[in-house]
Design an enzyme around this catalytic site. Structure first.
Site, PDB file in Angstrom:
ATOM      1  N   ASP A 151      44.523  58.507  39.887  1.00  0.00           N
ATOM      2  CA  ASP A 151      45.863  58.432  40.161  1.00  0.00           C
ATOM      3  C   ASP A 151      46.486  57.522  39.164  1.00  0.00           C
ATOM      4  OD1 ASP A 151      48.251  58.081  41.064  1.00  0.00           O
ATOM      5  OD2 ASP A 151      47.690  58.476  42.842  1.00  0.00           O
ATOM      6  N   GLU A 171      32.119  31.867  30.860  1.00  0.00           N
ATOM      7  CA  GLU A 171      31.630  32.400  31.447  1.00  0.00           C
ATOM      8  C   GLU A 171      30.556  33.846  30.717  1.00  0.00           C
ATOM      9  OE1 GLU A 171      32.556  34.520  35.292  1.00  0.00           O
ATOM     10  OE2 GLU A 171      34.461  33.123  35.032  1.00  0.00           O
ATOM     11  N   CYS A 212      34.387  30.622  37.093  1.00  0.00           N
ATOM     12  CA  CYS A 212      36.307  31.301  36.644  1.00  0.00           C
ATOM     13  C   CYS A 212      37.323  30.294  37.338  1.00  0.00           C
ATOM     14  CB  CYS A 212      37.818  32.261  37.273  1.00  0.00           C
ATOM     15  SG  CYS A 212      37.242  33.894  37.518  1.00  0.00           S
ATOM     16  N   THR A 271      39.245  46.048  35.699  1.00  0.00           N
ATOM     17  CA  THR A 271      40.160  45.512  35.427  1.00  0.00           C
ATOM     18  C   THR A 271      39.690  43.739  34.253  1.00  0.00           C
ATOM     19  OG1 THR A 271      38.285  43.746  37.201  1.00  0.00           O
ATOM     20  CG2 THR A 271      39.750  45.054  38.303  1.00  0.00           C
ATOM     21  N   SER A 286      33.209  39.871  46.772  1.00  0.00           N
ATOM     22  CA  SER A 286      33.623  38.663  45.957  1.00  0.00           C
ATOM     23  C   SER A 286      35.920  39.027  46.814  1.00  0.00           C
ATOM     24  CB  SER A 286      33.868  39.489  45.103  1.00  0.00           C
ATOM     25  OG  SER A 286      35.273  40.281  44.532  1.00  0.00           O
ATOM     26  N   HIS A 345      44.527  31.930  40.312  1.00  0.00           N
ATOM     27  CA  HIS A 345      43.712  32.449  39.637  1.00  0.00           C
ATOM     28  C   HIS A 345      43.796  33.944  40.066  1.00  0.00           C
ATOM     29  CE1 HIS A 345      40.485  34.288  37.918  1.00  0.00           C
ATOM     30  NE2 HIS A 345      39.586  35.039  39.234  1.00  0.00           N
ATOM     31  N   LYS A 369      47.140  39.740  48.294  1.00  0.00           N
ATOM     32  CA  LYS A 369      46.230  39.782  49.697  1.00  0.00           C
ATOM     33  C   LYS A 369      46.369  37.900  50.306  1.00  0.00           C
ATOM     34  CE  LYS A 369      42.942  42.435  48.583  1.00  0.00           C
ATOM     35  NZ  LYS A 369      43.394  44.167  49.379  1.00  0.00           N
ATOM     36  N   ASN A 429      42.013  40.188  33.800  1.00  0.00           N
ATOM     37  CA  ASN A 429      41.418  39.404  33.840  1.00  0.00           C
ATOM     38  C   ASN A 429      40.665  38.439  32.715  1.00  0.00           C
ATOM     39  OD1 ASN A 429      39.821  37.141  35.269  1.00  0.00           O
ATOM     40  ND2 ASN A 429      39.036  38.815  36.416  1.00  0.00           N
ATOM     41  N   SER A 433      33.790  32.902  40.948  1.00  0.00           N
ATOM     42  CA  SER A 433      32.494  33.673  41.604  1.00  0.00           C
ATOM     43  C   SER A 433      31.875  32.501  42.382  1.00  0.00           C
ATOM     44  CB  SER A 433      32.900  34.554  41.589  1.00  0.00           C
ATOM     45  OG  SER A 433      33.997  35.137  41.751  1.00  0.00           O
TER      46      SER A 433
END
Ligand code: CAA
Length: 445
Positions: free
Chosen positions: A31, A83, A120, A163, A211, A244, A253, A328, A364
């Site tokens: 979707d 990274e 990051c 992402t 994560s 970030h 969130k 990202n 991370s």
């Protein structure tokens, strides 16, 4: 005390894009709303066959130097955060300086160079290093360039594949900055976590769900730590909150949790109590699970309130506008969010000078950092000079099979040649390998 901060910023996107709803979703039979609404992403940027972390970083840095009229001798420090590095010894900053020396008179032989690693958050840490170097008075009047550059590629079919992204941001750090002054206050949330890592491998091993939880936990710690030095964060004090952004849904969130935290025991909570009740307090529950259920219920109700929606629409949503179209960029991602915020104010013809940003970085492994920034008088001119929209619009739109070829082309395990999709113009390009396996670059007029 000397004012130190970001004097100017430039961005360079990979020259290709993959449309997530039109191409990725169709190929995977998913979707499209999973991408556009769930993750909050429309497209990902990718490097063409002649692009990599060095070309994108050098191109962003060149735009920065040209626009600010700088010569190599004006720069005392070049730090690169990434990274996606391809060399465990020779830092990317030497490659980028080598590129720039092809097009400027003079050289960077007296500039201190390095490469920063902490997932990051390394871009923000490099800005810190430059800030501290200037504040310590070791810069001899010179400025620092920080480049955050990444190809955020995942293994094919990994949950992170949607992402992905590729691009670079270059930042000029200086005294009396034109763009933003950095606060001395900082808050940290840092712990030994194994949520996302690359033990001697190109593509990450990711525990995606974990994560997300680690991001939220470390951000909360960083916010509490920041408040312990800077005082309570009040909503009215910050015009924007760039985070970030691994994908916009993550920030959605984090922003809701931050709002709950900073409004606790304030007039905003009192006002909200009339419609959704007061925030649950742990001490009024017998066990953790009843408390967690009550928190979830409160958060669901909070996100539907007019107060929350209007704060989010004004303070957070505008910071996501570029990320939605590029994916990202790891170390560069929070710096992309800052650009999006400033661009929003510019496009709205708003006077932002003197207003504050609350900037929330994350890496991370894991560490979050939060600090404040004050927008400076020269910000409008700086933002006017950016060409973000033009860059995004001129990317080549990949078909699915072309995307597969591009992914292979940039896979270090595969030796895949690929005809370029775009014609480089006025930029650095990768042009082969040297005698010791080093990568070689040239400038194309
Ligand atoms: N329509 C609308 N929304 C939909 C939908 C549909 N058809 N289908 C699902 N959704 C919603 C889900 O409800 C969910 O929303 P909420 O987050 O609000 O609950 C959202 O889309 C995402 O769905 P899932 O959680 O099911 O997605 P997933 O498990 O397939 O993938 C992910 C999410 C695990 C984060 C994955 O993208 C991933 O592994 N990414 C790489 C790791 C990452 O980015 N982690 C972020 C924190 S770590 C970090 O920040 C460092 C970094 O840069 C990597």
């Amino acid at each position: 005390m000397t004012s130190v901060g970001i004097d100017a910023v430039e961005l360079w996107t990979g020259n290709l894009k993959l449309d997530l709803a039109e191409t990725f979703a169709v190929e995977k039979g998913k979707d499209p709303a999973y991408f556009t609404e769930g993750l909050g992403l429309r497209a990902s940027s990718f490097p063409d066959s002649y692009e990599d972390i060095v070309t994108m970083g050098a191109n962003a840095a060149k735009r920065l130097m040209d626009r600010k009229g700088l010569e190599p001798e004006d720069i005392g420090r070049i730090d690169v955060a990434t990274e996606s590095s391809f060399d465990n010894s020779k830092p990317l900053s030497t490659y980028i300086a080598g590129c720039l020396e092809q097009v400027y008179d003079g050289d960077f032989h007296h500039a201190n160079k390095g490469e920063r690693k902490f997932a990051c958050i390394a871009g923000t840490q490099s800005v810190d290093d430059a800030y501290n170097w200037i504040r310590a008075g070791r810069n001899r009047g010179r400025k620092a360039i920080v480049v955050a550059t990444d190809t955020a590629l995942y293994e094919r079919d990994d949950s992170g594949e949607a992402t992905q992204g590729a691009g670079a941001v270059a930042l000029l750090i200086d005294e009396d900055p034109d763009l933003v002054e950095l606060s001395t206050e900082q808050g940290y949330g840092s712990a030994d976590e194994t949520d996302f890592l690359k033990p001697q491998q190109q593509f990450p091993s990711v525990d995606g769900k974990r994560s997300v939880q680690v991001y939220l936990a470390r951000m909360r710690e960083a916010l509490e730590d920041y408040e312990s030095v800077a005082g309570d964060v009040r909503l009215a004090d910050f015009a924007y909150a760039p985070y970030h952004t691994p994908y916009p849904g993550m920030v959605r969130k984090a922003a809701a949790l931050a709002y709950r935290h900073v409004t606790r025991d304030t007039e905003v909570e009192d006002e909200l109590a009339e419609t959704i009740g007061r925030q649950p307090r742990r001490e009024t529950f017998d066990d953790d699970s009843a408390y967690q259920d009550a928190v979830r219920e409160y958060m669901d109700a909070l996100k539907d309130t007019d107060q929350y929606k209007s704060w989010y629409a004004a303070t957070v949503e505008p910071t996501l506008s570029i990320s939605r179209d590029v994916g990202n960029w790891y170390t560069a991602s929070v710096h992309v969010a800052r650009i999006a915020a400033l661009k929003d104010a510019y496009d709205d013809d708003r006077d932002l000078a003197g207003e504050n940003l609350l900037v929330a970085s994350y890496g991370s492994g894991a560490q979050a950092e939060i600090h404040g920034e004050t927008v400076q008088d020269g910000w409008r001119e700086e933002v006017a000079a950016l060409n973000v929209d033009e860059q995004l619009e001129s990317r080549y739109d990949l078909s699915w099979s072309e995307y597969e070829e591009v992914h292979d082309r940039h896979n270090h395990e595969k030796d895949t040649e690929l005809e370029e999709f775009t014609a480089p113009s006025g930029e650095f390009v990768f042009d082969g390998w040297g005698r010791m396996g080093e990568r070689k670059y040239t400038y194309v007029e």
